[in-house]
Design a protein around this motif. Sequence first.
Motif, PDB file in Angstrom:
ATOM      1  N   ARG A 288       0.836  -1.199   0.000  1.00 39.75           N
ATOM      2  CA  ARG A 288       0.000   0.000   0.000  1.00 39.75           C
ATOM      3  C   ARG A 288       0.870   1.248   0.000  1.00 39.75           C
ATOM      4  NH1 ARG A 288      -5.011  -0.261   2.620  1.00 39.75           N
ATOM      5  NH2 ARG A 288      -5.051   2.023   2.391  1.00 39.75           N
ATOM      6  N   THR A 289       0.433   2.264  -0.738  1.00 46.30           N
ATOM      7  CA  THR A 289       1.141   3.548  -0.753  1.00 46.30           C
ATOM      8  C   THR A 289       0.878   4.283   0.551  1.00 46.30           C
ATOM      9  OG1 THR A 289       0.894   3.680  -3.149  1.00 46.30           O
ATOM     10  CG2 THR A 289       1.412   5.726  -1.990  1.00 46.30           C
ATOM     11  N   CYS A 290       1.916   4.905   1.106  1.00 41.03           N
ATOM     12  CA  CYS A 290       1.763   5.633   2.361  1.00 41.03           C
ATOM     13  C   CYS A 290       2.432   7.007   2.261  1.00 41.03           C
ATOM     14  CB  CYS A 290       2.349   4.841   3.533  1.00 41.03           C
ATOM     15  SG  CYS A 290       4.131   4.466   3.371  1.00 41.03           S
ATOM     16  N   ASN A 291       2.103   7.857   3.205  1.00 50.74           N
ATOM     17  CA  ASN A 291       2.624   9.224   3.248  1.00 50.74           C
ATOM     18  C   ASN A 291       3.679   9.313   4.344  1.00 50.74           C
ATOM     19  OD1 ASN A 291       3.095  11.964   3.558  1.00 50.74           O
ATOM     20  ND2 ASN A 291       0.955  12.551   3.328  1.00 50.74           N
ATOM     21  N   ARG A 292       4.923   9.497   3.944  1.00 51.58           N
ATOM     22  CA  ARG A 292       6.025   9.462   4.908  1.00 51.58           C
ATOM     23  C   ARG A 292       5.940  10.573   5.947  1.00 51.58           C
ATOM     24  NH1 ARG A 292      10.958  11.797   5.326  1.00 51.58           N
ATOM     25  NH2 ARG A 292      10.643  12.934   3.379  1.00 51.58           N
ATOM     26  N   THR A 293       5.357  11.710   5.586  1.00 50.89           N
ATOM     27  CA  THR A 293       5.341  12.857   6.493  1.00 50.89           C
ATOM     28  C   THR A 293       4.054  12.955   7.319  1.00 50.89           C
ATOM     29  OG1 THR A 293       4.422  14.299   4.755  1.00 50.89           O
ATOM     30  CG2 THR A 293       6.835  14.169   4.945  1.00 50.89           C
ATOM     31  N   SER A 294       3.102  12.080   7.068  1.00 45.23           N
ATOM     32  CA  SER A 294       1.822  12.157   7.775  1.00 45.23           C
ATOM     33  C   SER A 294       1.876  11.390   9.096  1.00 45.23           C
ATOM     34  CB  SER A 294       0.691  11.595   6.898  1.00 45.23           C
ATOM     35  OG  SER A 294      -0.514  11.511   7.641  1.00 45.23           O
ATOM     36  N   HIS A 295       1.196  11.946  10.100  1.00 43.44           N
ATOM     37  CA  HIS A 295       1.072  11.252  11.386  1.00 43.44           C
ATOM     38  C   HIS A 295      -0.302  10.584  11.527  1.00 43.44           C
ATOM     39  CE1 HIS A 295       4.864  12.872  12.839  1.00 43.44           C
ATOM     40  NE2 HIS A 295       4.467  14.094  12.457  1.00 43.44           N
ATOM     41  N   GLY A 296      -1.106  10.648  10.461  1.00 48.62           N
ATOM     42  CA  GLY A 296      -2.430  10.037  10.471  1.00 48.62           C
ATOM     43  C   GLY A 296      -2.379   8.598  10.019  1.00 48.62           C
ATOM     44  N   MET A 297      -3.580   8.029   9.762  1.00 50.57           N
ATOM     45  CA  MET A 297      -3.657   6.630   9.366  1.00 50.57           C
ATOM     46  C   MET A 297      -2.994   6.369   8.022  1.00 50.57           C
ATOM     47  SD  MET A 297      -4.885   4.710  11.657  1.00 50.57           S
ATOM     48  CE  MET A 297      -4.996   3.254  10.631  1.00 50.57           C
ATOM     49  N   ASP A 298      -2.863   7.408   7.172  1.00 45.16           N
ATOM     50  CA  ASP A 298      -2.205   7.227   5.886  1.00 45.16           C
ATOM     51  C   ASP A 298      -0.690   7.326   5.999  1.00 45.16           C
ATOM     52  OD1 ASP A 298      -2.346   9.955   6.493  1.00 45.16           O
ATOM     53  OD2 ASP A 298      -2.186  10.516   4.380  1.00 45.16           O
ATOM     54  N   GLY A 299      -0.188   7.666   7.189  1.00 50.14           N
ATOM     55  CA  GLY A 299       1.255   7.756   7.389  1.00 50.14           C
ATOM     56  C   GLY A 299       1.919   6.396   7.335  1.00 50.14           C
ATOM     57  N   ASN A 301       4.119   4.977   9.166  1.00 48.49           N
ATOM     58  CA  ASN A 301       4.267   4.251  10.421  1.00 48.49           C
ATOM     59  C   ASN A 301       3.014   3.463  10.764  1.00 48.49           C
ATOM     60  OD1 ASN A 301       5.620   3.488  12.834  1.00 48.49           O
ATOM     61  ND2 ASN A 301       4.449   5.019  13.968  1.00 48.49           N
ATOM     62  N   LEU A 302       1.847   4.106  10.668  1.00 51.28           N
ATOM     63  CA  LEU A 302       0.602   3.426  11.003  1.00 51.28           C
ATOM     64  C   LEU A 302       0.144   2.496   9.884  1.00 51.28           C
ATOM     65  CD1 LEU A 302      -1.416   6.288  12.734  1.00 51.28           C
ATOM     66  CD2 LEU A 302      -0.334   4.313  13.812  1.00 51.28           C
ATOM     67  N   MET A 303       0.170   2.973   8.636  1.00 44.19           N
ATOM     68  CA  MET A 303      -0.292   2.152   7.524  1.00 44.19           C
ATOM     69  C   MET A 303       0.512   0.864   7.404  1.00 44.19           C
ATOM     70  SD  MET A 303      -2.396   1.758   4.995  1.00 44.19           S
ATOM     71  CE  MET A 303      -3.105   3.372   4.681  1.00 44.19           C
ATOM     72  N   CYS A 304       1.812   0.951   7.629  1.00 54.30           N
ATOM     73  CA  CYS A 304       2.683  -0.215   7.461  1.00 54.30           C
ATOM     74  C   CYS A 304       2.801  -1.046   8.730  1.00 54.30           C
ATOM     75  CB  CYS A 304       4.062   0.229   6.991  1.00 54.30           C
ATOM     76  SG  CYS A 304       4.038   1.193   5.454  1.00 54.30           S
ATOM     77  N   CYS A 305       2.089  -0.655   9.779  1.00 50.78           N
ATOM     78  CA  CYS A 305       2.029  -1.434  11.017  1.00 50.78           C
ATOM     79  C   CYS A 305       3.414  -1.666  11.624  1.00 50.78           C
ATOM     80  CB  CYS A 305       1.337  -2.775  10.774  1.00 50.78           C
ATOM     81  SG  CYS A 305      -0.278  -2.625   9.965  1.00 50.78           S
ATOM     82  N   GLY A 306       4.299  -0.686  11.452  1.00 56.31           N
ATOM     83  CA  GLY A 306       5.630  -0.768  12.037  1.00 56.31           C
ATOM     84  C   GLY A 306       6.608  -1.623  11.270  1.00 56.31           C
ATOM     85  N   ARG A 307       6.216  -2.135  10.088  1.00 54.62           N
ATOM     86  CA  ARG A 307       7.112  -3.015   9.315  1.00 54.62           C
ATOM     87  C   ARG A 307       8.119  -2.235   8.490  1.00 54.62           C
ATOM     88  NH1 ARG A 307       1.991  -5.160   7.878  1.00 54.62           N
ATOM     89  NH2 ARG A 307       2.280  -4.166   5.846  1.00 54.62           N
ATOM     90  N   GLY A 308       7.944  -0.940   8.367  1.00 52.45           N
ATOM     91  CA  GLY A 308       8.811  -0.142   7.511  1.00 52.45           C
ATOM     92  C   GLY A 308       8.246  -0.016   6.108  1.00 52.45           C
ATOM     93  N   TYR A 309       8.957   0.730   5.265  1.00 46.11           N
ATOM     94  CA  TYR A 309       8.450   0.983   3.922  1.00 46.11           C
ATOM     95  C   TYR A 309       9.598   1.092   2.932  1.00 46.11           C
ATOM     96  CZ  TYR A 309       9.706   5.746   5.306  1.00 46.11           C
ATOM     97  OH  TYR A 309      10.380   6.854   5.753  1.00 46.11           O
ATOM     98  N   ASN A 310       9.276   0.885   1.674  1.00 43.82           N
ATOM     99  CA  ASN A 310      10.229   1.041   0.583  1.00 43.82           C
ATOM    100  C   ASN A 310       9.990   2.369  -0.116  1.00 43.82           C
ATOM    101  OD1 ASN A 310      11.332  -1.625   0.939  1.00 43.82           O
ATOM    102  ND2 ASN A 310       9.515  -2.440  -0.096  1.00 43.82           N
ATOM    103  N   THR A 311      11.057   2.948  -0.658  1.00 45.73           N
ATOM    104  CA  THR A 311      10.951   4.216  -1.378  1.00 45.73           C
ATOM    105  C   THR A 311      11.558   4.046  -2.764  1.00 45.73           C
ATOM    106  OG1 THR A 311      11.152   5.472   0.674  1.00 45.73           O
ATOM    107  CG2 THR A 311      11.555   6.666  -1.377  1.00 45.73           C
ATOM    108  N   GLN A 312      10.840   4.493  -3.770  1.00 43.61           N
ATOM    109  CA  GLN A 312      11.377   4.456  -5.125  1.00 43.61           C
ATOM    110  C   GLN A 312      11.036   5.744  -5.858  1.00 43.61           C
ATOM    111  OE1 GLN A 312       9.476   0.982  -6.807  1.00 43.61           O
ATOM    112  NE2 GLN A 312       7.755   2.181  -7.612  1.00 43.61           N
TER     113      GLN A 312
END
Length: 345
Positions: A288-299, A301-312
């Motif tokens: 799922r796409t997430c917003n790195r700077t958001s502190h909401g549910m779309d951020g 940290n929350l969207m990825c459930c603490g698993r981290g994220y990839n950036t391209q």
Amino acid sequence: MTHMGAGAGAGGETKSSSARLPQPQYLLSTRPSCAQISGLSPGQTKLCQLYQDHMPGVGRGARAGIAECQWQFRHARWNCSTVQEASVFGGVLRIASREAAFAHAVGAAGVVQAISRACRDGQLSSCGCSRTGRPRDLHRDWIWGGCGDNLEYGYKFTQGFVDVRERERNYRKASREQGRSLMNLHNNEAGRRAVIKMSRVTCKCHGVSGSCSLITCWQQLAPFREVGDYLKDKYDGATEVRVNRRGRLQIRDPRFNRPTANDLVYIDESPNYCVRNLSVGSLGTQGRTCNRTSHGMDGCNLMCCGRGYNTQKTVVRERCQCKFHWCCYVECKTCTKTVDVHTCK
């Protein structure tokens, strides 16, 4: 609330009851034959045969409900996406969670909206413009008329067609199945009421050179996005309930206020939407796409459930440097830019 504007009108106020979202296979079906529509209960099949011209409206309303659900939850871990096309919301509807409560409510609301508008537009043989009474607080010099959206009919038809699935079943008193049925009836009633509550009186001026010497008013449906926003607020404040020995729903925690017919209720806690689990209707949030700077549910940290994220890096093309030429077109250039896209691991 009174709005001044142009266009045709909409219907009036309605009494209340309860409803359940028809089976998803039916909702998305565009097939005209009732016998070919899978998922209908016996009572719904009979009503389908009696009101075949209503079925396209039911389908439109159901699709509008699904689209609104996906919009409202677009930034949430459960984004109202499907596990299998045939099941629409996947297994999540089998769990008596607050997500199921919202799905049933917004689906019922969509059908009320579509049928009410279809009456006004002359698409149905058994109804027409609304005949609701004149509001008491309407200015005495204004004319109550126009062709209003027929909320009274839309409400009653949806109540009958959708609720029959629950009402024709005979569950054991105080059983879990009866509790879920009562939950569905309650939430679909809340969805129907939401359409009525968000409707408004709309008025239009008539007269030479905009003199507004005559004003005509009618009851009109609100944009469905407003209904969705209202139901999302109800989702956020939904009440946990259980079925008691008398076969009625009651709140689990007596410290909370008893929910009204406008509120959403649920029985089960929501499943874990972080991980893929098709049995409960969860696709998980991996990819799922997430917003790195958001502190909401779309951020991230929350969207990825603490698993981290990839950036391209991704190249985006968009219109830019647009100029208006008289008369009458807009000329734009195409610009490219490189942006970072973050997706959950």
